[in-house]
Design a protein around this motif. Structure first.
Motif, PDB file in Angstrom:
ATOM      1  N   MET A   1      -1.498  11.959  -0.083  1.00 49.93           N
ATOM      2  CA  MET A   1      -1.883  10.259  -0.795  1.00 49.93           C
ATOM      3  C   MET A   1      -1.095   9.063   0.710  1.00 49.93           C
ATOM      4  SD  MET A   1       0.868   8.430  -4.208  1.00 49.93           S
ATOM      5  CE  MET A   1      -0.907   9.408  -4.760  1.00 49.93           C
ATOM      6  N   THR A   2      -1.308   8.144   1.217  1.00 50.87           N
ATOM      7  CA  THR A   2      -0.870   7.800   2.132  1.00 50.87           C
ATOM      8  C   THR A   2       0.300   6.459   1.150  1.00 50.87           C
ATOM      9  OG1 THR A   2      -2.936   6.274   2.071  1.00 50.87           O
ATOM     10  CG2 THR A   2      -2.701   8.005   3.794  1.00 50.87           C
ATOM     11  N   ASN A   3       0.426   5.913   1.766  1.00 51.18           N
ATOM     12  CA  ASN A   3       1.335   4.685   1.352  1.00 51.18           C
ATOM     13  C   ASN A   3       1.184   3.623   2.105  1.00 51.18           C
ATOM     14  OD1 ASN A   3       4.117   4.309  -0.638  1.00 51.18           O
ATOM     15  ND2 ASN A   3       2.350   3.891  -0.597  1.00 51.18           N
ATOM     16  N   ASN A   4       0.671   3.177   2.788  1.00 44.75           N
ATOM     17  CA  ASN A   4       0.966   1.693   3.872  1.00 44.75           C
ATOM     18  C   ASN A   4       0.859   0.669   3.374  1.00 44.75           C
ATOM     19  OD1 ASN A   4       1.283   4.001   6.304  1.00 44.75           O
ATOM     20  ND2 ASN A   4      -1.236   4.512   5.606  1.00 44.75           N
ATOM     21  N   THR A   5       0.473   0.822   2.000  1.00 46.24           N
ATOM     22  CA  THR A   5      -0.291  -0.552   1.164  1.00 46.24           C
ATOM     23  C   THR A   5       1.575  -0.829   0.235  1.00 46.24           C
ATOM     24  OG1 THR A   5      -0.813   0.672  -0.487  1.00 46.24           O
ATOM     25  CG2 THR A   5      -2.301  -0.523   1.311  1.00 46.24           C
ATOM     26  N   ASP A   6       2.516   0.199   0.477  1.00 47.58           N
ATOM     27  CA  ASP A   6       3.305  -0.972  -0.412  1.00 47.58           C
ATOM     28  C   ASP A   6       4.703  -1.667   0.618  1.00 47.58           C
ATOM     29  OD1 ASP A   6       4.851   0.794   2.314  1.00 47.58           O
ATOM     30  OD2 ASP A   6       5.980   1.960   0.840  1.00 47.58           O
ATOM     31  N   GLY A   7       4.414  -2.115   1.666  1.00 52.59           N
ATOM     32  CA  GLY A   7       5.021  -3.892   1.904  1.00 52.59           C
ATOM     33  C   GLY A   7       6.218  -2.912   3.638  1.00 52.59           C
ATOM     34  N   ARG A   8       5.942  -1.810   3.435  1.00 52.67           N
ATOM     35  CA  ARG A   8       6.668  -1.917   4.834  1.00 52.67           C
ATOM     36  C   ARG A   8       5.498  -0.877   5.765  1.00 52.67           C
ATOM     37  NH1 ARG A   8      11.924   1.716   1.894  1.00 52.67           N
ATOM     38  NH2 ARG A   8      13.101  -0.144   0.980  1.00 52.67           N
ATOM     39  N   GLY A   9       4.599  -0.544   5.871  1.00 53.31           N
ATOM     40  CA  GLY A   9       3.746   0.442   6.546  1.00 53.31           C
ATOM     41  C   GLY A   9       2.953  -0.955   6.985  1.00 53.31           C
ATOM     42  N   THR A  10       1.697  -0.098   8.074  1.00 55.48           N
ATOM     43  CA  THR A  10       1.177  -0.965   8.261  1.00 55.48           C
ATOM     44  C   THR A  10      -0.635  -0.075   7.837  1.00 55.48           C
ATOM     45  OG1 THR A  10       2.159  -1.098  10.725  1.00 55.48           O
ATOM     46  CG2 THR A  10      -0.187  -1.665  11.398  1.00 55.48           C
ATOM     47  N   PRO A  11      -1.421  -1.799   6.908  1.00 57.41           N
ATOM     48  CA  PRO A  11      -2.107  -0.366   5.842  1.00 57.41           C
ATOM     49  C   PRO A  11      -3.525  -0.648   7.589  1.00 57.41           C
ATOM     50  CG  PRO A  11      -1.138  -2.776   4.554  1.00 57.41           C
ATOM     51  CD  PRO A  11      -0.403  -2.750   6.544  1.00 57.41           C
ATOM     52  N   ARG A  12      -4.505   0.361   7.225  1.00 55.31           N
ATOM     53  CA  ARG A  12      -5.459   0.437   8.019  1.00 55.31           C
ATOM     54  C   ARG A  12      -6.416   0.596   7.130  1.00 55.31           C
ATOM     55  NH1 ARG A  12      -2.129   5.557  10.840  1.00 55.31           N
ATOM     56  NH2 ARG A  12      -0.886   4.722  10.956  1.00 55.31           N
ATOM     57  N   PRO A  13      -7.849   0.234   7.745  1.00 53.03           N
ATOM     58  CA  PRO A  13      -9.093   0.212   7.018  1.00 53.03           C
ATOM     59  C   PRO A  13      -8.901   1.130   5.539  1.00 53.03           C
ATOM     60  CG  PRO A  13      -9.826  -0.098   8.927  1.00 53.03           C
ATOM     61  CD  PRO A  13      -7.862   0.478   8.963  1.00 53.03           C
ATOM     62  N   GLY A  14      -9.040   0.803   4.733  1.00 56.26           N
ATOM     63  CA  GLY A  14      -9.611   1.743   3.481  1.00 56.26           C
ATOM     64  C   GLY A  14      -8.165   1.981   2.930  1.00 56.26           C
ATOM     65  N   ASP A  15      -7.012   1.941   3.911  1.00 57.29           N
ATOM     66  CA  ASP A  15      -5.419   2.638   2.563  1.00 57.29           C
ATOM     67  C   ASP A  15      -5.346   1.618   1.237  1.00 57.29           C
ATOM     68  OD1 ASP A  15      -5.172   3.691   4.307  1.00 57.29           O
ATOM     69  OD2 ASP A  15      -3.552   2.495   5.833  1.00 57.29           O
ATOM     70  N   ASP A  16      -4.888   2.027   0.767  1.00 57.46           N
ATOM     71  CA  ASP A  16      -3.629   3.427   0.795  1.00 57.46           C
ATOM     72  C   ASP A  16      -4.956   4.074   0.035  1.00 57.46           C
ATOM     73  OD1 ASP A  16      -1.732   3.462   2.031  1.00 57.46           O
ATOM     74  OD2 ASP A  16      -1.272   2.583   0.405  1.00 57.46           O
ATOM     75  N   ARG A  17      -5.085   5.746   0.526  1.00 61.04           N
ATOM     76  CA  ARG A  17      -6.058   6.987   0.367  1.00 61.04           C
ATOM     77  C   ARG A  17      -5.838   8.041   0.038  1.00 61.04           C
ATOM     78  NH1 ARG A  17      -9.370   6.565   4.881  1.00 61.04           N
ATOM     79  NH2 ARG A  17      -9.133   4.383   5.430  1.00 61.04           N
ATOM     80  N   ILE A  18      -6.309   8.977  -0.473  1.00 57.61           N
ATOM     81  CA  ILE A  18      -6.161  10.269  -0.800  1.00 57.61           C
ATOM     82  C   ILE A  18      -7.000  11.604  -0.285  1.00 57.61           C
ATOM     83  CG2 ILE A  18      -5.730  11.764  -2.279  1.00 57.61           C
ATOM     84  CD1 ILE A  18      -4.705  10.203  -4.516  1.00 57.61           C
ATOM     85  N   LEU A  19      -6.587  11.889   0.920  1.00 51.77           N
ATOM     86  CA  LEU A  19      -7.255  12.542   1.456  1.00 51.77           C
ATOM     87  C   LEU A  19      -7.341  14.191   1.032  1.00 51.77           C
ATOM     88  CD1 LEU A  19      -5.522  11.435   5.225  1.00 51.77           C
ATOM     89  CD2 LEU A  19      -7.664  11.149   3.947  1.00 51.77           C
ATOM     90  N   ARG A  20      -8.420  15.469   0.595  1.00 46.25           N
ATOM     91  CA  ARG A  20      -7.784  16.786  -0.035  1.00 46.25           C
ATOM     92  C   ARG A  20      -8.304  17.605   1.735  1.00 46.25           C
ATOM     93  NH1 ARG A  20     -12.472  20.326  -0.353  1.00 46.25           N
ATOM     94  NH2 ARG A  20     -11.965  22.384  -1.150  1.00 46.25           N
ATOM     95  N   LEU A  21      -6.726  18.258   1.935  1.00 43.64           N
ATOM     96  CA  LEU A  21      -7.019  19.160   3.069  1.00 43.64           C
ATOM     97  C   LEU A  21      -6.614  20.662   2.907  1.00 43.64           C
ATOM     98  CD1 LEU A  21      -3.375  18.346   3.599  1.00 43.64           C
ATOM     99  CD2 LEU A  21      -5.519  16.949   4.859  1.00 43.64           C
ATOM    100  N   THR A  22      -7.838  21.031   3.152  1.00 41.05           N
ATOM    101  CA  THR A  22      -7.857  23.149   3.083  1.00 41.05           C
ATOM    102  C   THR A  22      -7.506  23.323   4.532  1.00 41.05           C
ATOM    103  OG1 THR A  22     -10.111  22.052   4.418  1.00 41.05           O
ATOM    104  CG2 THR A  22     -10.280  22.134   2.371  1.00 41.05           C
ATOM    105  N   PHE A  23      -7.755  24.864   4.563  1.00 42.07           N
ATOM    106  CA  PHE A  23      -6.612  25.959   5.570  1.00 42.07           C
ATOM    107  C   PHE A  23      -7.934  26.311   5.720  1.00 42.07           C
ATOM    108  CE2 PHE A  23      -3.907  24.615   2.317  1.00 42.07           C
ATOM    109  CZ  PHE A  23      -2.890  24.116   3.530  1.00 42.07           C
TER     110      PHE A  23
END
Length: 353
Positions: free
Chosen positions: A331-353
């Motif tokens: 989970m990203t957290n760029n919209t909490d007032g301390r980050g720099t939002p990017r297009p589509g933020d905030d988002r959840i990414l699925r990671l695999t190995f």
């Protein structure tokens, strides 16, 4: 991007016996964490997301700190299932961690940690198609504009573990009567759990500054991430009744009165929030550090050098969660007032190995 990081302090610890970066271990064969890759984007457009918890059907619940909403992600679709009444967002406070009852199939209960008008508290709500009214089970956790803690996790013992912050008053952490600066262990109804270090007291461990990550390994060991002040952030193995030192010590101090962390990082490299255990590794989402740390562990001990991934690629990272299919949700957290939002933020990414 993958960067293998071995702090200079580790070399110092190994060559001089001092413990000034990562706890020293005998030199030998050590594990290397697996490399995660982004397989897909699970959700976009979230507003200051904070917590994640999976339901038995494989769908996930996500809390938004400032909107007070809980959302459900199912089959790629995000829907709002309710707004939690009584939440008073402000500063670092608001709607925080979530947990799903181990008996959800029969009791339909979802637990939430949140900041109210006068304190932080934990409540539980039924969830069928919408959220029911919250029933507060723990109240009186100190609140402030900073250091509100807020992670929830059910242990393999069926008890609920709650991380709290010192609310900017460091004396709370060393006060056994305060719920601040602690990891609490309670029954599903909020009472002090049987077997706690002090009968009738919810405290499981003390001496914490601001714990925002809790995760159990396959043997039931509890790990916790902790924000430092100006010097060291920490990953700790939590032991019942032990003292983790704040505000007397920060990071590894080799003081017999306190427990050394497994790992410490400069605050610029971490600011750790949510954590997950998977593949003999504790995964640590970092806010200020904007990277995902991977800490190899074996039997509760450090089993190699921490490495990091996605350094700066996705901005601030709030939470990492083990999904039912074995992937990790980041989970990203760029919209909490301390980050720099990017297009589509905030988002959840699925990671695999």
């Amino acid at each position: 991007m993958r960067t293998r990081t071995l702090l200079v302090a580790v070399l110092t610890a190994l060559t001089t016996g001092s413990a000034a970066g990562v706890a020293a271990e005998p030199v030998g064969v050590r594990a290397v964490p697996p490399t995660p890759t982004v397989a897909s984007t699970v959700a976009t457009g979230l507003a200051s997301p904070w917590g994640t918890a999976f339901l038995p059907d494989g769908s996930a619940l996500v809390s938004e700190r400032s909107t007070r909403q809980i959302k459900r992600i199912a089959n790629g679709t995000v829907t709002t299932i309710g707004t939690v009444p009584g939440v008073v967002p402000g500063g670092e406070g608001g709607l925080h961690g979530l947990a799903v009852s181990p008996n959800f199939a029969t009791d339909r209960l979802v637990y939430a940690y949140f900041t109210a008008a006068s304190d932080n508290r934990v409540a539980r709500m039924t969830f069928n198609t919408t959220l029911g009214q919250p029933q507060v089970i723990v109240s009186g956790i100190p609140k402030a504009s900073i250091h509100n803690g807020g992670r929830l996790a059910f242990g393999p013992d069926g008890m609920l573990y709650i991380s709290t912050g010192d609310a900017g008053q460091s004396g709370n952490s060393q006060n056994p009567s305060s719920l601040g600066g602690k990891i609490l262990r309670v029954t599903p109804t909020g009472a002090a759990a049987p077997g706690n270090p002090t009968a009738g007291n919810r405290m499981w461990s003390m001496g914490h500054r601001n714990v925002q990550g809790l995760a159990f390994d396959n043997a039931g060991r509890l790990f916790a991430s902790e924000f430092g002040q100006n010097t060291w952030d920490e990953l700790n193995l939590i032991q019942a009744g032990r003292n983790y030192g704040w505000p007397t010590v920060e990071g590894i101090a080799n003081n017999p009165n306190f427990v050394n962390p497994l790992v410490q990082w400069p605050t610029s490299q971490s600011s750790p929030s949510g954590i997950a255990f998977s593949r003999n590794t504790v995964w640590v989402a970092s806010l200020r550090g904007q990277r995902l740390w991977a800490v190899p562990v074996l039997n509760g001990a450090l089993d190699g050098s921490p490495v990091n991934f996605f350094n700066g690629t996705h901005g601030r990272l709030r939470m990492v969660t083990t999904a039912p299919d074995g992937s990790l949700w980041l989970m990203t957290n760029n919209t909490d007032g301390r980050g720099t939002p990017r297009p589509g933020d905030d988002r959840i990414l699925r990671l695999t190995f």
